[in-house]
Scaffold this motif. Sequence first.
Motif, PDB file in Angstrom:
ATOM      1  N   PHE A  34      26.508  45.000  60.394  1.00 36.42           N
ATOM      2  CA  PHE A  34      26.007  45.059  61.765  1.00 36.42           C
ATOM      3  C   PHE A  34      25.142  43.844  62.105  1.00 36.42           C
ATOM      4  O   PHE A  34      24.616  43.748  63.215  1.00 36.42           O
ATOM      5  N   SER A  35      24.986  42.946  61.142  1.00 36.31           N
ATOM      6  CA  SER A  35      24.128  41.780  61.375  1.00 36.31           C
ATOM      7  C   SER A  35      24.697  40.919  62.498  1.00 36.31           C
ATOM      8  O   SER A  35      25.910  40.763  62.634  1.00 36.31           O
ATOM      9  N   ARG A  36      23.811  40.387  63.318  1.00 38.30           N
ATOM     10  CA  ARG A  36      24.146  39.520  64.444  1.00 38.30           C
ATOM     11  C   ARG A  36      24.987  40.226  65.506  1.00 38.30           C
ATOM     12  O   ARG A  36      25.625  39.582  66.332  1.00 38.30           O
ATOM     13  N   LEU A  37      24.999  41.556  65.489  1.00 41.65           N
ATOM     14  CA  LEU A  37      25.675  42.325  66.534  1.00 41.65           C
ATOM     15  C   LEU A  37      24.621  42.951  67.447  1.00 41.65           C
ATOM     16  O   LEU A  37      23.568  43.405  66.989  1.00 41.65           O
ATOM     17  N   ALA A  38      24.922  42.999  68.751  1.00 36.14           N
ATOM     18  CA  ALA A  38      23.961  43.542  69.712  1.00 36.14           C
ATOM     19  C   ALA A  38      23.819  45.049  69.583  1.00 36.14           C
ATOM     20  O   ALA A  38      22.773  45.627  69.909  1.00 36.14           O
ATOM     21  N   SER A  39      24.867  45.721  69.102  1.00 39.16           N
ATOM     22  CA  SER A  39      24.825  47.173  68.918  1.00 39.16           C
ATOM     23  C   SER A  39      25.587  47.540  67.660  1.00 39.16           C
ATOM     24  O   SER A  39      26.372  46.753  67.126  1.00 39.16           O
ATOM     25  N   ARG A  40      25.352  48.743  67.194  1.00 39.95           N
ATOM     26  CA  ARG A  40      26.038  49.250  66.000  1.00 39.95           C
ATOM     27  C   ARG A  40      27.106  50.235  66.488  1.00 39.95           C
ATOM     28  O   ARG A  40      26.836  51.419  66.664  1.00 39.95           O
ATOM     29  N   LYS A  41      28.304  49.755  66.697  1.00 37.26           N
ATOM     30  CA  LYS A  41      29.346  50.576  67.309  1.00 37.26           C
ATOM     31  C   LYS A  41      30.401  50.999  66.292  1.00 37.26           C
ATOM     32  O   LYS A  41      30.892  50.188  65.512  1.00 37.26           O
ATOM     33  N   VAL A  42      30.749  52.302  66.339  1.00 40.63           N
ATOM     34  CA  VAL A  42      31.808  52.842  65.486  1.00 40.63           C
ATOM     35  C   VAL A  42      32.748  53.653  66.365  1.00 40.63           C
ATOM     36  O   VAL A  42      32.399  54.072  67.469  1.00 40.63           O
ATOM     37  N   GLU A  43      33.958  53.899  65.863  1.00 40.80           N
ATOM     38  CA  GLU A  43      34.945  54.705  66.589  1.00 40.80           C
ATOM     39  C   GLU A  43      35.338  55.897  65.728  1.00 40.80           C
ATOM     40  O   GLU A  43      35.566  55.760  64.520  1.00 40.80           O
TER      41      GLU A  43
END
Length: 368
Positions: A193-202
């Motif tokens: 999740f590093s350098r991502l604006a959100s922690r998104k999963v499906e």
Amino acid sequence: MNETEFNKRLIDRYTNNTATAEELEVLDVLIRERKVDELLSAHMEDTWAASEMEAVPVQKSIKLWYRLAAAVVVVIALSAMLYLYLNRAPFDGSTQMQARGDISPGGSKATLTLANGETVKLDSKKTKVLTNNDQLVYDDGSRLKISAGAVEPLDKKELILSTPRGGTYQVVLPDGTKVWLNAATTLKFPSTFSRLASRKVELKGEAYFEVTKDKTRPFIVQSAGQQIKVLGTHFNVHAYPDEAATKTTLLEGSVQVSSGTRHAILKVNEQAIVNSNAINTATVDPEEAVSWKTGYFVFNRENLASIMLQVSRWYDVDVSFEDEDIKAVAFSGEVSRFAKVSDLLKKLELTDKVSFEITGRKIRVKHK
């Protein structure tokens, strides 16, 4: 909770005299089928060890007597179980369902698809996989068996964890978030999740989330017809594609559920039901929603169509009905998920409303 933990809990509840009638029946079957011999032996040894007396001051003698008395009660209870499994009779297979074959419950089964397309079958003797520093390991520290030359998951590459019908597994995501997957479920998530604006999963299917708090990056679960946004909380999502509604149940913290232009903020013990972009909320018993995670089926005036959907996923069976009317018959009760399918079906037959036939991995539901 895995099968060993569930069985240990059964023994503890029995010796503490808190087991329900249903749990006693399950324990009796486990003893007769010799599935808890090692646990019983270990429990006996622990009990005897705890009851060993050392020299103590006189003023403690009364308390010690009570401890010894309690230990004796436990030993007597365990001795009764020991007698049962040392003198066990052959399992009675006279019922119609058993005569046609019985079906064991599901267990730890899953696959992990890597970014390069390779699918890894996860160890069924383990229950949890972790994404740790761009490496894939089990909770005991051992690494997954990946073919030679396969590239380890690195920066932002997608991983897919899938459980089949009759399977369940746990995963710890890169941020420490814990996820329990129910049967017939797929979870897509990035390897970091590093350098991502959100922690998104499906998610497709059902999963229980314990989200690690991060005020700077919301955790987002995308599922059928809805999106859930949280910062750190505990909740269950029931989002199977073959069911009309998606249900989100909150156990701790708060979540925002969105569907189209509609939004709802859930409080603890509330459930959001999304159907055709409409969101309805209700106060519920959250333990019912996560009973699958703790080793039980819990039915609260639930119709037979819904019950048999759960049965088909967990026992990996195909279900057919004699007619459509029978699907609406409602039941309430609690049954262990670690019992064989015939044990569950017998409970339903006690209502004198339905009967079942098992042929191979097919179950036929009929009026009684």
